[in-house]
Design an enzyme around this catalytic site. Sequence first.
Site, PDB file in Angstrom:
ATOM      1  N   CYS A  61       0.820  -1.217   0.000  1.00 46.88           N
ATOM      2  CA  CYS A  61       0.000   0.000   0.000  1.00 46.88           C
ATOM      3  C   CYS A  61       0.858   1.272   0.000  1.00 46.88           C
ATOM      4  CB  CYS A  61      -0.985  -0.065   1.150  1.00 46.88           C
ATOM      5  SG  CYS A  61      -2.504   0.809   0.807  1.00 46.88           S
ATOM      6  N   HIS A 113      -3.365  -5.377   1.574  1.00 42.20           N
ATOM      7  CA  HIS A 113      -2.748  -5.562   2.896  1.00 42.20           C
ATOM      8  C   HIS A 113      -2.711  -7.028   3.330  1.00 42.20           C
ATOM      9  CE1 HIS A 113      -2.536  -1.324   4.207  1.00 42.20           C
ATOM     10  NE2 HIS A 113      -3.510  -1.169   3.354  1.00 42.20           N
ATOM     11  N   GLU A 117      -0.984  -8.293   5.538  1.00 42.08           N
ATOM     12  CA  GLU A 117      -0.774  -8.359   6.993  1.00 42.08           C
ATOM     13  C   GLU A 117      -2.088  -8.268   7.768  1.00 42.08           C
ATOM     14  OE1 GLU A 117      -0.436  -5.798   5.126  1.00 42.08           O
ATOM     15  OE2 GLU A 117      -0.818  -3.933   6.222  1.00 42.08           O
TER      16      GLU A 117
HETATM   17  N1  GLN Z   1      -3.669   6.362   0.972  1.00 40.67           N
HETATM   18  C1  GLN Z   1      -2.404   6.039   1.577  1.00 40.67           C
HETATM   19  C2  GLN Z   1      -1.276   6.865   0.986  1.00 40.67           C
HETATM   20  O1  GLN Z   1      -1.450   7.501   0.006  1.00 40.67           O
HETATM   21  C3  GLN Z   1      -2.085   4.575   1.428  1.00 40.67           C
HETATM   22  C4  GLN Z   1      -3.127   3.765   2.116  1.00 40.67           C
HETATM   23  C5  GLN Z   1      -2.617   2.598   2.875  1.00 40.67           C
HETATM   24  O2  GLN Z   1      -1.404   2.366   3.023  1.00 40.67           O
HETATM   25  N2  GLN Z   1      -3.528   1.860   3.441  1.00 40.67           N
HETATM   26  O3  GLN Z   1      -0.222   6.886   1.530  1.00 40.67           O
END
Ligand code: GLN
Length: 185
Positions: free
Chosen positions: A79, A169, A171
Amino acid sequence: MMRVGILAVQGAFAEHAACTEKLGAAYVLLRKPEDAAGIDHLILPGGESTTQRKLLHDTGLFSPLQEKIKAGIPVLATCAGLILLAKEVSGGEGCFSVLPVKVQRNAYGRQLGSFSAVGDVGDISGYPMRFIRAPYVTEVLSDAVQVLNETDGRITAVRYQDLTALSFHPELTDDLRIHREFLGL
Ligand code: GLN
């Protein structure tokens, strides 16, 4: 013995630590430059990429981690971690800028900010994917980038050399297959 470094300045690092521990691998939470000495795997967790980038510089962790990444240790980025690795970022800034993809931050808009899906991730079939205000890959910038998953026509998992980067994710699920594969167990 393996030593997994988990970036622990912000975000879902404790969940990655729990997965690593369940698999019996030794890990260190990375909070200051000295913590990076001797790590041979790196996990960049989800969270807020702008905050993480700032803290990477404030703590002095940026340079030692950049060295490790350039030296080619395996990296699992989830992410926000995908954003930190990407060479090009729409709606934000990159950080390590080593992964030849373009990503869109907060790509799913408000209504679809968080959702789940099940799909194949490379050789792993039927993996439960949890997306939270996720980025996705809008463009692959090198033929050497392998696409591991597309969900609804959008690229959400890629591998390039020793870098594995996911929009979702692993995790936050009980399914340890992605961590197990990353750790070579
Ligand atoms: N929206 C977050 C970002 O731009 C990422 C989201 C996440 O890691 N769950 O950093």
